[in-house]
Design an enzyme around this catalytic site. Structure first.
Site, PDB file in Angstrom:
ATOM      1  N   GLY A 155       1.359   4.310   3.925  1.00 40.20           N
ATOM      2  CA  GLY A 155       2.398   3.636   3.149  1.00 40.20           C
ATOM      3  C   GLY A 155       3.211   4.601   2.312  1.00 40.20           C
ATOM      4  O   GLY A 155       4.438   4.466   2.204  1.00 40.20           O
TER       5      GLY A 155
ATOM      6  N   GLY B  75      -1.521   7.353   1.541  1.00 44.77           N
ATOM      7  CA  GLY B  75      -1.698   7.323   2.975  1.00 44.77           C
ATOM      8  C   GLY B  75      -0.435   7.028   3.761  1.00 44.77           C
ATOM      9  O   GLY B  75       0.647   7.552   3.489  1.00 44.77           O
TER      10      GLY B  75
ATOM     11  N   SER C 218      -4.766  -1.378  14.130  1.00 48.04           N
ATOM     12  CA  SER C 218      -5.572  -0.191  14.391  1.00 48.04           C
ATOM     13  C   SER C 218      -6.074  -0.268  15.824  1.00 48.04           C
ATOM     14  O   SER C 218      -6.231  -1.369  16.386  1.00 48.04           O
ATOM     15  CB  SER C 218      -6.773  -0.143  13.432  1.00 48.04           C
ATOM     16  OG  SER C 218      -7.778   0.739  13.901  1.00 48.04           O
TER      17      SER C 218
ATOM     18  N   GLY D 242       0.812  -1.209   0.000  1.00 48.96           N
ATOM     19  CA  GLY D 242       0.000   0.000   0.000  1.00 48.96           C
ATOM     20  C   GLY D 242       0.843   1.256   0.000  1.00 48.96           C
ATOM     21  O   GLY D 242       0.505   2.255   0.641  1.00 48.96           O
ATOM     22  N   ALA D 243       1.934   1.226  -0.766  1.00 43.36           N
ATOM     23  CA  ALA D 243       2.920   2.305  -0.704  1.00 43.36           C
ATOM     24  C   ALA D 243       2.527   3.535  -1.504  1.00 43.36           C
ATOM     25  O   ALA D 243       3.225   4.550  -1.441  1.00 43.36           O
ATOM     26  CB  ALA D 243       4.276   1.790  -1.204  1.00 43.36           C
ATOM     27  N   ASN D 244       1.443   3.477  -2.248  1.00 43.12           N
ATOM     28  CA  ASN D 244       1.117   4.591  -3.135  1.00 43.12           C
ATOM     29  C   ASN D 244       0.255   5.659  -2.479  1.00 43.12           C
ATOM     30  O   ASN D 244       0.030   6.721  -3.067  1.00 43.12           O
ATOM     31  CB  ASN D 244       0.412   4.093  -4.399  1.00 43.12           C
ATOM     32  CG  ASN D 244      -0.875   3.359  -4.101  1.00 43.12           C
ATOM     33  OD1 ASN D 244      -0.825   2.181  -3.745  1.00 43.12           O
ATOM     34  ND2 ASN D 244      -2.013   4.015  -4.231  1.00 43.12           N
TER      35      ASN D 244
ATOM     36  N   TYR E 234     -14.071  -5.273  10.335  1.00 41.99           N
ATOM     37  CA  TYR E 234     -12.819  -4.523  10.362  1.00 41.99           C
ATOM     38  C   TYR E 234     -12.074  -4.787  11.674  1.00 41.99           C
ATOM     39  O   TYR E 234     -10.860  -5.064  11.675  1.00 41.99           O
ATOM     40  CB  TYR E 234     -13.094  -3.029  10.215  1.00 41.99           C
ATOM     41  CG  TYR E 234     -11.843  -2.175  10.222  1.00 41.99           C
ATOM     42  CD1 TYR E 234     -10.903  -2.275   9.206  1.00 41.99           C
ATOM     43  CD2 TYR E 234     -11.600  -1.271  11.259  1.00 41.99           C
ATOM     44  CE1 TYR E 234      -9.750  -1.493   9.215  1.00 41.99           C
ATOM     45  CE2 TYR E 234     -10.465  -0.483  11.274  1.00 41.99           C
ATOM     46  CZ  TYR E 234      -9.539  -0.600  10.247  1.00 41.99           C
ATOM     47  OH  TYR E 234      -8.398   0.165  10.268  1.00 41.99           O
TER      48      TYR E 234
END
Length: 311
Positions: free
Chosen positions: A19, A17, A142, A13-15, A167
C-alpha cells in the site's frame, strides 16, 4: 504510468508494504491519495516519508480500521463528505496467518479484515465511485487463494482453526468478491466501474514479519526472514500488479492480475487465470449474501446473472 492529476485514489493499508509503495507511485504522478490507515500515527509517518520525495500529488491520511465496521463507516462518510468523486479504490490492507482472534464485530480476524471490511467499505464508497466516470475497484488477493475453500459451516473458525487455511479462505473470498462485483455491475448496466483482483507474487512486506513474530517460534521468524531475503521481490515490485490494475488503460473487468515471471512470484504484471474455485458463481453469490448479512450493508445492484464478465 500515465500522469494522474485530478485523480483521487483511496488505498487501504497505505502506510506500509504494498500500500505504501502504490501510494508513493500514485502521488509521484500527481494523484490525490486518501491513505486509509488503522494507525494515524503510522500513516502520518508514511505521509512525511513520501512527501520528502517531493511528489506532485497530495496525501490525505485518514483512520480506517477494517477490523471495526463502525470505523469503516466513519471513514467512508468522511471520504464522501470531502470528495465529490473518487477514481479508484484499492482494497489492499490485510493480515496473514495470524493466531485466531476476533474483530470488534466478532468475525475471525483474517476473514473480517481481508474480506468483510473491504466488502463493507466498497459498498459505502460505491456512490463516489459512480460519480468518478471511468473508475476501478482493485482488490488485493494472494496466490494462497488457490489453497482456499469457503467453509460456510464454519466461516469464522470457531470449531476448527488453521491460520493458513483461514488466510487462504479470506484470499479466495477476495477474488470471489471482485468477480461477483463485476458481474453485478454488468447486470446493472454500470459500465464505468471496473472490478479487478490482483496478487503481488512473493513480495517482501511486513506481513511475513508479523506472521513470524506471532507464530511464537524464533525458528519460524528466522525462516521467514531468510526466505524473504533469498526469494522475495521488493515491496515496490510487488505493488506493480495493483498499480497496473488501477491505472492501465486496457484492463478487463473481472480479471486477475499478477507477476508474470518465475512461478508467478515475480516479474511484470499480466492478466492471469485464478483458481477453479474462484470462478464458482454459486459460491460467489452465497458469499455475497452472507457478507451483506454479516456487515449489515447492501449494494444497490441486481443479483448477478449470466451476463458479460470474464469471470
Amino acid at each position: 504510468m500515465p500522469r494522474l492529476e485530478d485523480e483521487t485514489i483511496v488505498v487501504t493499508g497505505a502506510n506500509s508494504g504494498l500500500g505504501f509503495e502504490a501510494t508513493r507511485e500514485f502521488a509521484q504522478r500527481g494523484a490525490t491519495v486518501v491513505m486509509a490507515c488503522r494507525s494515524i500515527e503510522r500513516g502520518e509517518d508514511a505521509r512525511r516519508e513520501i512527501e520528502a520525495t517531493d511528489p506532485d500529488g497530495k496525501l490525505d491520511v485518514r483512520e480506517c480500521d477494517l477490523a471495526d465496521l463502525e470505523s469503516v463507516e466513519r471513514f467512508a462518510e468522511g471520504v464522501r463528505e470531502a470528495y465529490d468523486s473518487i477514481d479508484a479504490l484499492c482494497n489492499n490492507a490485510g493480515v496473514m496467518a495470524v493466531p485466531r482472534s476476533e474483530t470488534a464485530d466478532g468475525f475471525e480476524t483474517q476473514f473480517g479484515v481481508n474480506h468483510l471490511g473491504h466488502f463493507a467499505l466498497t459498498a459505502r464508497l460505491l456512490e463516489p465511485l459512480r460519480a468518478g466516470g471511468e473508475t476501478r475497484v482493485v482488490t488485493q488477493s494472494s496466490g494462497m487463494h488457490e489453497r482456499g475453500e469457503i467453509d460456510f459451516e464454519d466461516l469464522h473458525g470457531e470449531r476448527d482453526y488453521d491460520k493458513w487455511d483461514a488466510y487462504g479462505q479470506s484470499k479466495l473470498a477476495n477474488v470471489l468478491f471482485a468477480y461477483e462485483l463485476q458481474r453485478r455491475l454488468d447486470a446493472a448496466g454500470i459500465d464505468d466501474i471496473t472490478s479487478v483482483a490482483v496478487h503481488p507474487g512473493y513480495a517482501d512486506t511486513n506481513l511475513q514479519a508479523r506472521t513470524g513474530r506471532e507464530s511464537g517460534s524464533k525458528l519460524v521468524y528466522a525462516g521467514m526472514k531468510l526466505a524473504n531475503t533469498i526469494f522475495a521481490q521488493s515491496a515496490r515490485q510487488g505493488a506493480l500488479p495493483m498499480v497496473y490494475a488501477t491505472v492501465a488503460e486496457a484492463v478487463d473487468g473481472g480479471s486477475y492480475v499478477g507477476p508474470g515471471g518465475f512461478l508467478n512470484m515475480r516479474g511484470a504484471p499480466e492478466e492471469q487465470r485464478s483458481s477453479d474455485r474462484s470462478y464458482d458463481r454459486e459460491t460467489a453469490k452465497r458469499l455475497w449474501a452472507v457478507s451483506e448479512d454479516a456487515t449489515g450493508v447492501a449494494y444497490d445492484l441486481p443479483t448477478s446473472g449470466d451476463g458479460p464478465s470474464s469471470a
